[in-house]
Write a protein that holds these residues in place. Structure first.
Motif, short mmCIF file in Angstrom:
data_model
loop_
_atom_site.label_atom_id
_atom_site.label_comp_id
_atom_site.label_asym_id
_atom_site.label_seq_id
_atom_site.Cartn_x
_atom_site.Cartn_y
_atom_site.Cartn_z
N SER A 99 54.98 -13.34 39.03
CA SER A 99 54.40 -12.06 39.46
C SER A 99 52.96 -12.25 39.92
CB SER A 99 54.44 -11.04 38.32
OG SER A 99 55.76 -10.82 37.91
N GLN A 123 57.36 -5.42 39.62
CA GLN A 123 58.23 -5.54 38.45
C GLN A 123 58.08 -4.31 37.56
OE1 GLN A 123 57.20 -8.98 36.13
NE2 GLN A 123 58.97 -8.82 34.83
N ASP A 141 60.13 -8.09 43.10
CA ASP A 141 59.90 -8.70 41.79
C ASP A 141 60.92 -8.15 40.79
OD1 ASP A 141 58.94 -9.95 39.55
OD2 ASP A 141 56.85 -9.32 39.82
N GLU A 142 61.93 -8.92 40.52
CA GLU A 142 63.03 -8.55 39.62
C GLU A 142 63.65 -7.19 39.98
OE1 GLU A 142 62.48 -9.37 35.51
OE2 GLU A 142 61.05 -10.97 35.90
MG LIG Z 1 56.80 -11.05 36.23
#
Ligand SMILES: [Mg+2]
Ligand SMILES: Nc1ncnc2c1ncn2[C@@H]1O[C@H](COP(=O)(O)OP(=O)(O)OP(=O)(O)O)[C@@H](O)[C@H]1O
Lengths: 316, 483
Positions: free
Chosen positions: B43, B85, B161-162
């Protein structure tokens, strides 16, 4: 069945304030036959105009999750400066423009400390509260400024289409504020920052500039209110506006704007200012002693917040 | 030449070195997966690229020019857009306004805004009223709104991000279709995920980070999952298998219902793990918040649960799905967060027992291998996965009878997942009953003693082990109905 309940709740949440105001009006007109007369209604509107203007600026700040305690002192400062310039020979229009510019500048001063130095709004504007008051007193040596040109009388006592000028100024400022908050990107950014500052930043909103704007706007509002007050009194007092910040905050929160930011609007603030104004007016008509009036006013603020809590409880 | 390259990027947060001389390149029109364990620096690296934070060292080139972004606006102006995220929406604003946040025209025309919002939402197959307040959406819906918002910016570099952490498998399929589409239009996608099967499905190349350093970049066609996992952890990870169990003592029965959920009865036995499966919107995601008294109505053994306090008194604790808004006080230390749910036990005559507090935090930090193992660290300084460990530990510290786990391993890496599964297993073998709501089918299969499948607001199947993976997916997606 649950659907019906939710609708009822939302209805109440949306129009509860207006209903409360209507209820008040009905009760007071039953108790005093002088209440629901045209002259008294105009009287109430004129009385709330100063508070409503300040509160509109305050609404913008509070939606952005700030607070501005300096407005009462700033009102005094801009009043004495504007009045002195006019008395000193500047054309009234220029003097008023200078006063508004000063209000804006002092708002920027507050906003810069909050947005760029990262100091809590409560602290910055508390400092502003004493600094601006001190400046107003130092500037006039503690004496009122009088002998104003007639333009100020027009602001305070003139009328247009049957309505006093202060009411027009109030309505104009409320409409402008409403449009900014609701229909401009800048206004929506204020809501975003109040609702979730980090998300706003990550969305590419220039958070600092927007926060700066909210305080500048509140400073401008204080200066506009100051011109109205100066016109009403036909003089400027360095001691004017003490505790006005509290009346403004009261109107904002009674009007349903959340002190936690992100929610609310200037229409509610107008209703809030009206509720407070109507109660003051009603108690005067009923000859309630002023000590008791203060108690009632505080009680109304608490009740309004309590109702708002009950109505919005478990809504998410 | 690559569209984007980052050279020797380093970033420190106080004493923590988040990134150390990392190189990263992105070709035009490729999907580039970025993987690594919790705290590896994924991240952080992408936030530098997106202008959220500046690097301490290193430089970047985009489209042949040297660039250095000092704000999100600058990065967006150059076409770099990121879906974070930690969800970054404003809960008090409407869906439509969130979609255009930061890009509203000077004057807002609500009618036009709504129309454009509907078009964007349709792109992610989300059929919501654009006026809905975001606070009312589920996590999965919010995630889709964020993705729609990123698409609206029409950048040339899209960082996710995810993104699937909160999505169920059908939503994931939909996301992959979208990724394929934007890729075909020449957009480069950086895809961060802990789910390797996704990486192998969607990515062209994969870059592995470990402890802030680059381990390597591979072409997906030339590598395999084992190799990538080895690069991530430096050793192999054991896969979690759940032994069969016998149900004995009944702990109690839940009855929950809500607007979008028909009444459900779930009887829990001591030591049992009941899995709840279903896509977002199936009602599955509503069960645990109801059972914990947050919404709807719930009864536990015929006593009403009207608030989290009632639930906790009855020995029921929730590990909520959104750690940032529901699980943690991110400004407080790890230790302070761990003691939040057990303040009563950790005090004497109203004074906190410093020794007991410290002992409790040491115990859980060690048990869940929290990194860094420092009780005084502020929670916001931890990586996403480590934050999740703190939430779980906080709930476990109350020694509940029933534990409600809502997406417990969302954003938690393979190694830490295995540790969490061990903890969950250990707890159930001590008699704790668990309700596990998860979008991760493998997780449900690996942990549950039985699985309740939700669809259209009710339970449509109850499955017993041994499970057939495809059968479960068929039930969840409703494909079963078609056959
Ligand atoms: Mg992360
Ligand atoms: N704002 C911050 N302040 C202090 N430390 C930070 C900050 N952001 C990240 N870190 C630290 O930097 C390291 C890398 O964090 P990062 O969030 O990039 O990891 P990640 O690979 O995304 O992990 P995860 O998979 O858990 O999300 C971690 O040790 C984390 O604690």
């Amino acid at each position: 069945m649950s659907l019906a309940r939710i609708n009822w709740r939302e209805l109440l949440a949306r129009f509860g304030l207006v209903l409360a105001l209507l209820a008040l009006v009905i009760i007071l007109s039953a108790m005093s036959d002088r209440f629901l007369t045209q002259s008294n209604i105009i009287n109430v509107l004129r009385q709330i105009s100063i508070n409503a203007i300040i509160a509109a600026g305050m609404t913008v700040v509070i939606i952005g999750r700030g607070i501005d305690l300096s407005v009462g002192s700033l009102l005094a400062l801009t009043g004495v400066v504007g009045a002195s310039l006019a008395v000193g020979g500047l054309p009234a229009g220029v003097a008023i423009a200078a006063a508004l510019g000063l209000g804006l500048a002092m708002g920027v001063f507050n906003g810069a400390f909050v947005a760029y130095a990262g100091i809590a709004p409560f602290i910055v504007t508390l400092a502003g509260l004493t600094i601006f008051r001190g400046m107003a007193l130092a500037f006039t040596d503690g004496r009122p400024v009088s002998g104003l040109p007639p333009a100020f009388m027009t602001i305070g006592y003139g009328s247009f289409l049957g309505l006093p000028v202060p009411i027009w100024i109030m309505l104009g400022f409320l409409v402008v504020t409403h449009v900014i908050l609701r229909y401009t990107a800048l206004g929506r950014a204020v809501y975003a920052i109040g609702g979730n500052e980090e998300a706003a930043r990550l969305s590419g909103i220039p958070v600092r500039r927007v926060v700066l704007f909210t305080f500048a706007y509140s400073g401008l509002a204080a200066a506009i209110a100051s011109m109205v007050l100066t016109g009403r009194l036909n003089s400027a007092q360095p001691s004017a506006g003490v505790m006005f910040e509290l009346d403004a905050i009261a109107a904002v929160v009674v009007g349903g704007t959340s002190l936690f930011g992100g929610k609310g609007g200037v229409f509610g603030t107008l209703i809030g200012a009206l509720i407070i104004g109507v109660i003051n007016n009603g108690m005067n008509l009923l000859n309630v002693p002023s000590f008791y009036q203060q108690i009632v006013k505080g009680g109304v603020i608490l009740t309004a917040l309590l109702i708002e809590r009950l109505v919005s409880a478990r809504r998410t | 030449m690559a569209l984007l390259s980052m050279h020797g990027v380093s970033k420190r947060f106080g004493a923590v070195t988040a990134l150390q001389g990392v190189d990263f390149t992105l070709e035009a029109g490729e999907v580039h997966a970025l993987v690594g364990e919790n705290g590896a620096g994924k991240s952080t690296l992408m936030k530098i690229l997106a202008g959220v934070q500046p690097p301490d060292e290193g430089h970047m080139q985009l489209g042949g020019d040297d660039v250095r972004f000092s704000s999100v606006q600058e990065a967006q102006a150059r076409g770099v857009v990121m879906v974070y995220q930690e969800l970054a929406l404003v809960p008090t604003l409407s869906v439509a306004e969130n979609l255009f946040l930061g890009r509203l025209p000077r004057f807002v025309d609500y009618g036009a805004l709504r129309t454009r919002a509907r078009t964007l939402l349709a792109q992610v197959d989300l059929h919501l009223d654009p006026d809905t307040e975001v606070a009312r959406l589920s996590i999965g819906e919010r995630q889709l709104v964020e993705i729609a918002r990123a698409l609206a910016r029409e950048g040339r570099v899209l960082i996710l991000d995810e993104p699937t952490a909160a999505l169920a498998s059908t939503e994931t399929d939909r996301l992959f279709e979208i990724i394929t589409r934007v890729k075909a239009s020449g957009v480069s996608v950086v895809y961060i995920s802990h789910r390797l099967e996704e990486v192998f499905r969607i990515a062209d190349r994969v870059t592995v980070l470990r402890d802030g350093a680059l381990v390597g970049t591979r072409t997906v066609a030339d590598t395999n999952a084992e190799q990538v996992i080895e690069m991530m952890v430096g050793s192999s990870v054991h896969r979690y298998e759940r032994p069969a169990r016998v149900r004995e003592r009944v702990v109690g029965t839940f009855e929950v219902t809500e607007r979008d959920l028909r009444p459900v009865r779930i009887t829990l036995h001591a030591g049992e793990i009941v899995g709840l499966a279903g896509v977002i919107g199936s009602g599955r995601e509503r069960v645990l918040p109801c059972a914990f008294g947050l919404r709807g109505s719930a009864r536990w053994n015929d006593a009403a649960i009207g608030s989290p306090r009632d639930a906790i008194k009855a020995g029921i604790v929730l590990v909520p799905s959104d750690r940032k808004t529901q699980g943690l006080v991110v400004g407080l230390s790890v230790e302070a967060n761990l003691s939040l749910a057990t303040l009563g036990r950790l005090q004497r005559f109203g004074f906190m027992r410093a020794g007991a507090v410290r002992a409790q935090s040491r115990h859980w930090i060690e048990r869940l291998s929290l990194r860094p193992p420092d009780p005084d660290k502020a929670v916001w300084e931890l990586s996403g996965g480590n934050q999740q460990k703190v939430v779980i530990a906080k709930a476990l510290a109350t020694e509940p009878e029933v534990l409600l786990l809502d997406e417990p391993t969302r954003g938690v890496d393979v190694g830490a997942r295995a540790e969490l599964y061990d903890v969950i297993d250990d707890l159930s073998s001590r008699g704790l009953a668990l309700l596990l709501s998860s979008s991760d089918t493998e997780e449900l299969l690996g942990l549950s003693d039985r699985i309740l499948v939700f669809r259209e607001g009710r339970v449509t199947a109850e499955l017993q082990p041994p499970y057939d993976y495809e059968e479960v997916v068929a039930h969840v997606t409703g494909a079963h109905q078609l056959a």
